[in-house]
Design a protein around this motif. Sequence first.
Motif, PDB file in Angstrom:
ATOM      1  N   SER A 149       0.834  -1.200   0.000  1.00 26.43           N
ATOM      2  CA  SER A 149       0.000   0.000   0.000  1.00 26.43           C
ATOM      3  C   SER A 149       0.865   1.244   0.000  1.00 26.43           C
ATOM      4  CB  SER A 149      -0.934   0.017   1.218  1.00 26.43           C
ATOM      5  OG  SER A 149      -0.198   0.273   2.406  1.00 26.43           O
ATOM      6  N   GLU A 150       0.312   2.305  -0.552  1.00 24.08           N
ATOM      7  CA  GLU A 150       0.923   3.633  -0.515  1.00 24.08           C
ATOM      8  C   GLU A 150      -0.094   4.604   0.087  1.00 24.08           C
ATOM      9  OE1 GLU A 150       2.103   4.755  -4.420  1.00 24.08           O
ATOM     10  OE2 GLU A 150       3.310   2.961  -4.767  1.00 24.08           O
ATOM     11  N   PRO A 151       0.130   5.098   1.340  1.00 31.52           N
ATOM     12  CA  PRO A 151       1.291   4.847   2.189  1.00 31.52           C
ATOM     13  C   PRO A 151       1.238   3.461   2.828  1.00 31.52           C
ATOM     14  CG  PRO A 151      -0.317   6.193   3.336  1.00 31.52           C
ATOM     15  CD  PRO A 151      -0.837   6.031   1.943  1.00 31.52           C
ATOM     16  N   ALA A 152       2.368   3.073   3.423  1.00 22.79           N
ATOM     17  CA  ALA A 152       2.459   1.769   4.066  1.00 22.79           C
ATOM     18  C   ALA A 152       1.763   1.784   5.425  1.00 22.79           C
ATOM     19  CB  ALA A 152       3.925   1.372   4.226  1.00 22.79           C
ATOM     20  N   ASP A 153       1.825   0.661   6.139  1.00 25.74           N
ATOM     21  CA  ASP A 153       1.261   0.510   7.479  1.00 25.74           C
ATOM     22  C   ASP A 153      -0.258   0.652   7.460  1.00 25.74           C
ATOM     23  OD1 ASP A 153       1.713  -0.095  10.186  1.00 25.74           O
ATOM     24  OD2 ASP A 153       1.465   2.004  10.753  1.00 25.74           O
ATOM     25  N   ALA A 154      -0.892   0.114   6.424  1.00 27.85           N
ATOM     26  CA  ALA A 154      -2.352   0.106   6.339  1.00 27.85           C
ATOM     27  C   ALA A 154      -2.890  -1.245   6.798  1.00 27.85           C
ATOM     28  CB  ALA A 154      -2.798   0.398   4.908  1.00 27.85           C
ATOM     29  N   SER A 155      -4.112  -1.255   7.336  1.00 31.17           N
ATOM     30  CA  SER A 155      -4.739  -2.502   7.787  1.00 31.17           C
ATOM     31  C   SER A 155      -5.210  -3.307   6.579  1.00 31.17           C
ATOM     32  CB  SER A 155      -5.919  -2.199   8.708  1.00 31.17           C
ATOM     33  OG  SER A 155      -5.490  -1.536   9.877  1.00 31.17           O
ATOM     34  N   VAL A 156      -4.987  -4.626   6.641  1.00 29.14           N
ATOM     35  CA  VAL A 156      -5.357  -5.518   5.542  1.00 29.14           C
ATOM     36  C   VAL A 156      -6.372  -6.535   6.052  1.00 29.14           C
ATOM     37  CG1 VAL A 156      -4.546  -7.221   3.869  1.00 29.14           C
ATOM     38  CG2 VAL A 156      -3.109  -5.247   4.442  1.00 29.14           C
ATOM     39  N   VAL A 157      -7.540  -6.594   5.397  1.00 27.59           N
ATOM     40  CA  VAL A 157      -8.586  -7.549   5.712  1.00 27.59           C
ATOM     41  C   VAL A 157      -8.846  -8.372   4.460  1.00 27.59           C
ATOM     42  CG1 VAL A 157     -10.999  -7.847   6.364  1.00 27.59           C
ATOM     43  CG2 VAL A 157      -9.633  -6.069   7.466  1.00 27.59           C
ATOM     44  N   VAL A 158      -8.744  -9.699   4.575  1.00 33.83           N
ATOM     45  CA  VAL A 158      -8.952 -10.594   3.439  1.00 33.83           C
ATOM     46  C   VAL A 158     -10.165 -11.465   3.737  1.00 33.83           C
ATOM     47  CG1 VAL A 158      -7.962 -12.427   2.013  1.00 33.83           C
ATOM     48  CG2 VAL A 158      -6.503 -10.589   2.873  1.00 33.83           C
ATOM     49  N   ASN A 159     -11.160 -11.392   2.852  1.00 33.06           N
ATOM     50  CA  ASN A 159     -12.410 -12.147   3.021  1.00 33.06           C
ATOM     51  C   ASN A 159     -13.000 -11.965   4.421  1.00 33.06           C
ATOM     52  OD1 ASN A 159     -12.303 -13.028   0.420  1.00 33.06           O
ATOM     53  ND2 ASN A 159     -12.184 -15.193   0.900  1.00 33.06           N
ATOM     54  N   ASN A 181      -9.475  -5.796   1.546  1.00 31.66           N
ATOM     55  CA  ASN A 181      -9.790  -4.429   1.958  1.00 31.66           C
ATOM     56  C   ASN A 181      -8.552  -3.830   2.616  1.00 31.66           C
ATOM     57  OD1 ASN A 181     -10.661  -2.363   4.090  1.00 31.66           O
ATOM     58  ND2 ASN A 181     -12.486  -2.551   2.851  1.00 31.66           N
ATOM     59  N   VAL A 182      -8.073  -2.705   2.071  1.00 29.41           N
ATOM     60  CA  VAL A 182      -6.882  -2.022   2.602  1.00 29.41           C
ATOM     61  C   VAL A 182      -7.331  -0.649   3.097  1.00 29.41           C
ATOM     62  CG1 VAL A 182      -4.534  -1.247   2.123  1.00 29.41           C
ATOM     63  CG2 VAL A 182      -5.459  -3.239   0.918  1.00 29.41           C
ATOM     64  N   SER A 183      -7.090  -0.352   4.379  1.00 28.63           N
ATOM     65  CA  SER A 183      -7.586   0.902   4.957  1.00 28.63           C
ATOM     66  C   SER A 183      -6.559   1.483   5.917  1.00 28.63           C
ATOM     67  CB  SER A 183      -8.916   0.677   5.686  1.00 28.63           C
ATOM     68  OG  SER A 183      -8.750  -0.246   6.743  1.00 28.63           O
ATOM     69  N   LYS A 184      -6.584   2.810   6.020  1.00 31.02           N
ATOM     70  CA  LYS A 184      -5.702   3.543   6.932  1.00 31.02           C
ATOM     71  C   LYS A 184      -6.412   4.815   7.342  1.00 31.02           C
ATOM     72  CE  LYS A 184      -0.976   5.469   7.186  1.00 31.02           C
ATOM     73  NZ  LYS A 184      -0.422   4.566   8.216  1.00 31.02           N
ATOM     74  N   PHE A 185      -6.282   5.191   8.615  1.00 28.94           N
ATOM     75  CA  PHE A 185      -6.948   6.385   9.123  1.00 28.94           C
ATOM     76  C   PHE A 185      -6.491   7.613   8.340  1.00 28.94           C
ATOM     77  CE2 PHE A 185      -7.191  10.087  11.927  1.00 28.94           C
ATOM     78  CZ  PHE A 185      -8.534  10.056  12.256  1.00 28.94           C
TER      79      PHE A 185
END
Length: 317
Positions: A149-159, A181-185
């Motif tokens: 991810s850009e930026p890094a340190d994002a939360s990753v949720v798979v299925n 699902n890739v998410s970051k505040f």
Amino acid sequence: MMTLVLLACLLLAGSASAGVSIQAYSGDTIPLSGYSPTSNNVYLYLTGPNLPSNGVALNDITKLAEDGGFTVVQVNGEDDSWSYNWHTNNINGRLDDGTYTIWVVNGPNDRSHLQNAEYGTISVTLGRPSISISTPPTQAVPGSLLIISEPADASVVVNGLYQGKSPLTLNTIEPGTYTVNVSKFGFTPVIATAVIRSGEQGEITAVLAPERGTLVVNTTPAGANVSLDGTLAGISPVTITNIIPGNLTVEIVKDGYVPIRQEVTIAAGTTSPLEVTLSPSSPISALPLKTPGLTAGALLSLCGAAASVAYLRSRPR
């Protein structure tokens, strides 16, 4: 018992997350779970064959969603997850064979009031047990999945299951299709689909766009030109949207008043107010100018006073 994971990281107000479809038998218990970062509870209801169009509660099909008949499930505040076991044999009634839709909403909104809600759906087909014959599947070799991810340190949720922070490599993944699902505040989440083939590595690169902020500028008096970092943004009062978060310079200019230059900080997903009172640039500007007669009279009085002072100073002592 059927096992189901419903991804409920909801996208945009008024739109649904990608639906999931399963098949089950009437009387099965179907575990539901997912994520909802935008609410403390999720509201579940059901639509389908011979049911009211606006939905009924999952645990009691006699309760109408439009009358507040929801199955309310609390969201875990630590990881924004929720879970619920749907006992299809304990619903205060009987469901006919057919395809139903489960609605998961972040508020008490029935099907006719979803315009401003965030929600997800799942299609469930209920039937009767039957005998079937199938051939054994070909042995598949696990693969892997790399998430960047850009930026890094994002939360990753798979299925629907949290896996860790990016960059992340998941090994020994069975071949198939996965929702990531890739998410970051402070950034807009990205949802992507990964197809893992036997013995191969899949890769997802998620570029997260910063969430935007809003600035509301009011001036006394109104009608001032408002600029952000040197670019004219409107005339006060003005609401400026879609601003990239950070520090910026606000300039407020109005004829006859002292210009204002002020630094403000815009935060992602918030509205920042700015109230400014402008000061006249000269005493004449501060005089009331309601009618020409009053203005002329005021100036005449000033001239008379000045003449009197000059006369007194010129008299012999």
